[in-house]
Scaffold this motif. Structure first.
Motif, PDB file in Angstrom:
ATOM      1  N   LEU A  82      35.402  48.088  31.031  1.00  0.00           N
ATOM      2  CA  LEU A  82      34.660  46.923  31.492  1.00  0.00           C
ATOM      3  C   LEU A  82      33.842  47.375  32.690  1.00  0.00           C
ATOM      4  N   LEU A  83      32.526  47.277  32.591  1.00  0.00           N
ATOM      5  CA  LEU A  83      31.643  47.748  33.654  1.00  0.00           C
ATOM      6  C   LEU A  83      31.151  46.597  34.525  1.00  0.00           C
ATOM      7  N   GLY A  84      31.149  46.834  35.847  1.00  0.00           N
ATOM      8  CA  GLY A  84      30.489  45.947  36.789  1.00  0.00           C
ATOM      9  C   GLY A  84      29.168  46.585  37.179  1.00  0.00           C
ATOM     10  N   LEU A  85      28.159  46.452  36.306  1.00  0.00           N
ATOM     11  CA  LEU A  85      26.838  46.982  36.593  1.00  0.00           C
ATOM     12  C   LEU A  85      26.168  46.140  37.671  1.00  0.00           C
ATOM     13  N   ALA A  86      25.096  46.646  38.247  1.00  0.00           N
ATOM     14  CA  ALA A  86      24.472  45.975  39.378  1.00  0.00           C
ATOM     15  C   ALA A  86      24.173  44.507  39.090  1.00  0.00           C
ATOM     16  N   SER A  87      23.685  44.206  37.873  1.00  0.00           N
ATOM     17  CA  SER A  87      23.231  42.852  37.578  1.00  0.00           C
ATOM     18  C   SER A  87      24.102  42.087  36.594  1.00  0.00           C
ATOM     19  N   ARG A  88      25.133  42.756  36.029  1.00  0.00           N
ATOM     20  CA  ARG A  88      25.859  42.120  34.936  1.00  0.00           C
ATOM     21  C   ARG A  88      27.205  42.806  34.703  1.00  0.00           C
ATOM     22  N   LEU A  89      28.064  42.111  33.975  1.00  0.00           N
ATOM     23  CA  LEU A  89      29.284  42.703  33.449  1.00  0.00           C
ATOM     24  C   LEU A  89      29.031  43.067  31.990  1.00  0.00           C
ATOM     25  N   ALA A  90      29.628  44.191  31.563  1.00  0.00           N
ATOM     26  CA  ALA A  90      29.411  44.636  30.188  1.00  0.00           C
ATOM     27  C   ALA A  90      30.592  45.462  29.721  1.00  0.00           C
ATOM     28  N   PHE A  91      30.825  45.466  28.427  1.00  0.00           N
ATOM     29  CA  PHE A  91      31.772  46.393  27.823  1.00  0.00           C
ATOM     30  C   PHE A  91      31.036  47.695  27.497  1.00  0.00           C
ATOM     31  N   PHE A  92      31.732  48.823  27.670  1.00  0.00           N
ATOM     32  CA  PHE A  92      31.150  50.136  27.428  1.00  0.00           C
ATOM     33  C   PHE A  92      32.053  50.915  26.488  1.00  0.00           C
ATOM     34  N   ILE A 102      28.226  40.989  28.871  1.00  0.00           N
ATOM     35  CA  ILE A 102      29.100  39.810  28.858  1.00  0.00           C
ATOM     36  C   ILE A 102      28.435  38.657  29.594  1.00  0.00           C
ATOM     37  N   VAL A 103      27.986  38.902  30.841  1.00  0.00           N
ATOM     38  CA  VAL A 103      27.411  37.824  31.648  1.00  0.00           C
ATOM     39  C   VAL A 103      26.595  38.429  32.784  1.00  0.00           C
ATOM     40  N   ALA A 104      25.491  37.775  33.131  1.00  0.00           N
ATOM     41  CA  ALA A 104      24.708  38.166  34.300  1.00  0.00           C
ATOM     42  C   ALA A 104      25.401  37.658  35.559  1.00  0.00           C
ATOM     43  N   ILE A 105      25.247  38.393  36.662  1.00  0.00           N
ATOM     44  CA  ILE A 105      25.901  38.039  37.915  1.00  0.00           C
ATOM     45  C   ILE A 105      24.858  37.758  38.996  1.00  0.00           C
ATOM     46  N   GLU A 106      24.917  36.568  39.556  1.00  0.00           N
ATOM     47  CA  GLU A 106      24.033  36.123  40.642  1.00  0.00           C
ATOM     48  C   GLU A 106      22.562  36.467  40.360  1.00  0.00           C
ATOM     49  N   PRO A 107      22.035  36.050  39.204  1.00  0.00           N
ATOM     50  CA  PRO A 107      20.662  36.420  38.837  1.00  0.00           C
ATOM     51  C   PRO A 107      19.601  35.873  39.786  1.00  0.00           C
ATOM     52  N   ASP A 108      19.931  34.850  40.542  1.00  0.00           N
ATOM     53  CA  ASP A 108      18.945  34.243  41.430  1.00  0.00           C
ATOM     54  C   ASP A 108      19.041  34.752  42.866  1.00  0.00           C
ATOM     55  N   LEU A 109      19.901  35.744  43.107  1.00  0.00           N
ATOM     56  CA  LEU A 109      20.072  36.277  44.455  1.00  0.00           C
ATOM     57  C   LEU A 109      19.734  37.759  44.481  1.00  0.00           C
ATOM     58  N   ASN A 110      19.369  38.251  45.664  1.00  0.00           N
ATOM     59  CA  ASN A 110      19.106  39.676  45.841  1.00  0.00           C
ATOM     60  C   ASN A 110      20.410  40.381  46.179  1.00  0.00           C
ATOM     61  N   THR A 111      21.314  40.412  45.190  1.00  0.00           N
ATOM     62  CA  THR A 111      22.631  41.010  45.364  1.00  0.00           C
ATOM     63  C   THR A 111      22.921  41.928  44.181  1.00  0.00           C
ATOM     64  N   ARG A 112      23.988  42.697  44.307  1.00  0.00           N
ATOM     65  CA  ARG A 112      24.482  43.463  43.162  1.00  0.00           C
ATOM     66  C   ARG A 112      26.001  43.458  43.169  1.00  0.00           C
ATOM     67  N   VAL A 113      26.595  43.727  42.014  1.00  0.00           N
ATOM     68  CA  VAL A 113      28.048  43.867  41.904  1.00  0.00           C
ATOM     69  C   VAL A 113      28.482  45.070  42.726  1.00  0.00           C
ATOM     70  N   THR A 149      35.386  33.958  30.332  1.00  0.00           N
ATOM     71  CA  THR A 149      34.750  32.978  31.204  1.00  0.00           C
ATOM     72  C   THR A 149      34.757  33.529  32.633  1.00  0.00           C
ATOM     73  N   LEU A 150      33.747  33.141  33.396  1.00  0.00           N
ATOM     74  CA  LEU A 150      33.573  33.626  34.762  1.00  0.00           C
ATOM     75  C   LEU A 150      33.757  32.483  35.740  1.00  0.00           C
ATOM     76  N   GLU A 151      34.509  32.727  36.803  1.00  0.00           N
ATOM     77  CA  GLU A 151      34.652  31.709  37.835  1.00  0.00           C
ATOM     78  C   GLU A 151      34.513  32.333  39.217  1.00  0.00           C
ATOM     79  N   ARG A 152      33.926  31.569  40.131  1.00  0.00           N
ATOM     80  CA  ARG A 152      33.811  32.013  41.514  1.00  0.00           C
ATOM     81  C   ARG A 152      35.083  31.642  42.253  1.00  0.00           C
TER      82      ARG A 152
END
Length: 309
Positions: A82-92, A102-113, A149-152
């Motif tokens: 399970l990868l925590g890429l800069a912009s998303r989670l993904a299976f590899f 799997i899901v994009a992470i904080e797409p509206d912010l200038n952040t990365r995983v 599912t993703l939760e904060r």
């Protein structure tokens, strides 16, 4: 002559780490021991790559990533990470190199995983960091559940998330916002609830900030301290009990591995070091190892499954 304390004995057993792999990573991170395969994994975040090292024969394999890889987790499916890429989670898929977002992470912010580990229930807990030059507390801590599912999580927004780890019984979560120079702890229920968030350790040294962590079977937290040339072990009460010198300026993450889970592996970075500093710190970005004098806990596996069909 006075008898040695437990802390003295451990400090003697693991006083200085030695270079294991001259990886020259820009930003080595995510040290993870796979007890199932007997191999060490880590990421070079800024180099956008994943590495695997086998201490039995010295073999070193690297996979190039499509974007920066902040963190990752071993999966129940042995051929998958399970990868925590800069912009998303993904299976590899380790065999084919295939990625499944799997899901994009904080797409509206200038952040990365950034940092992440699995909890004892097989869910992936991770945090983000601000990408701006003047880092602000705009990130978050999240959990990818087994059903994907993703939760904060209800934790303070970090500028640079780090130090995510779980006690052996899973009832305590550790984490930090690195610029605060504090490691925090909270009660972490098997159902995912969080309570009693508090300061676990405030770094007293003038140098170093808390970076990646792992725990041992006795409940001790081992923390790599960026800029401090050290890994420090704290007992469950937050008292320092051992210190390992890492002969490079920027140790970044730790794991306990080896056949008996009693070897401390440490990643490091060469990013942000001047030419003069690199001339002195020739193995910056390498992976280091030392006997820990303690036994680790096997890394939990992510229990979620890839979507099929």
């Amino acid at each position: 002559m006075n008898a040695k304390t437990d802390a003295d004995a451990n400090a003697d057993a693991a006083a200085t780490a030695a270079l294991l792999v001259d990886a020259r990573n820009l930003l080595g991170e995510g040290a993870t021991w796979c007890a199932r395969s007997g191999r060490l994994y880590w990421t070079d975040i800024e180099g956008a790559s994943l590495s695997r090292y086998d201490p039995r024969d010295g073999s070193h394999v690297t996979w190039e990533m499509p974007e920066r890889l902040g963190c990752f987790a071993l999966c129940e499916d042995e051929g998958t990470l399970l990868l925590g890429l800069a912009s998303r989670l993904a299976f590899f898929d380790l065999a084919t190199g295939d990625l499944e977002t799997i899901v994009a992470i904080e797409p509206d912010l200038n952040t990365r995983v950034n940092d992440g580990r699995c909890d004892r229930q097989g869910r992936f807990v991770f945090g983000t960091k601000d990408e701006a030059a003047l880092v602000q507390t705009i990130g978050g801590f999240y959990r990818l559940n087994r059903d994907l599912t993703l939760e904060r999580l209800p934790l303070p927004a970090p500028a640079i998330s780090n130090s995510i780890a779980f006690s052996p019984d899973g009832a305590t979560m550790y984490y930090c916002d690195s610029p605060t120079r504090q490691i925090r702890a909270c009660e972490y229920g098997a159902d995912g609830t969080i309570a009693n968030d508090r300061v676990f350790v405030a770094l007293a040294d003038e140098t170093g900030v808390p970076d990646g962590s792992t725990v041992d079977a006795d409940g001790g937290l081992w923390n790599a301290q960026w800029g401090g040339e050290r890994v420090v072990r704290y007992d469950a009460g937050g008292r320092e009990t051992a210190r390992v010198k890492i002969p490079t300026a920027q140790p970044s993450c730790v794991t306990l591995g080896g056949a008996l889970l009693d070897t401390l592996y440490v990643t490091s970075a060469r990013a942000d070091l001047t030419a003069e500093a690199l001339a002195r710190d020739v193995h910056a970005g390498g992976v280091y190892a030392a006997p820990a004098g303690r036994t680790g806990v096997a890394e939990p596996l992510f229990q979620g499954s890839r979507r099929r069909g």
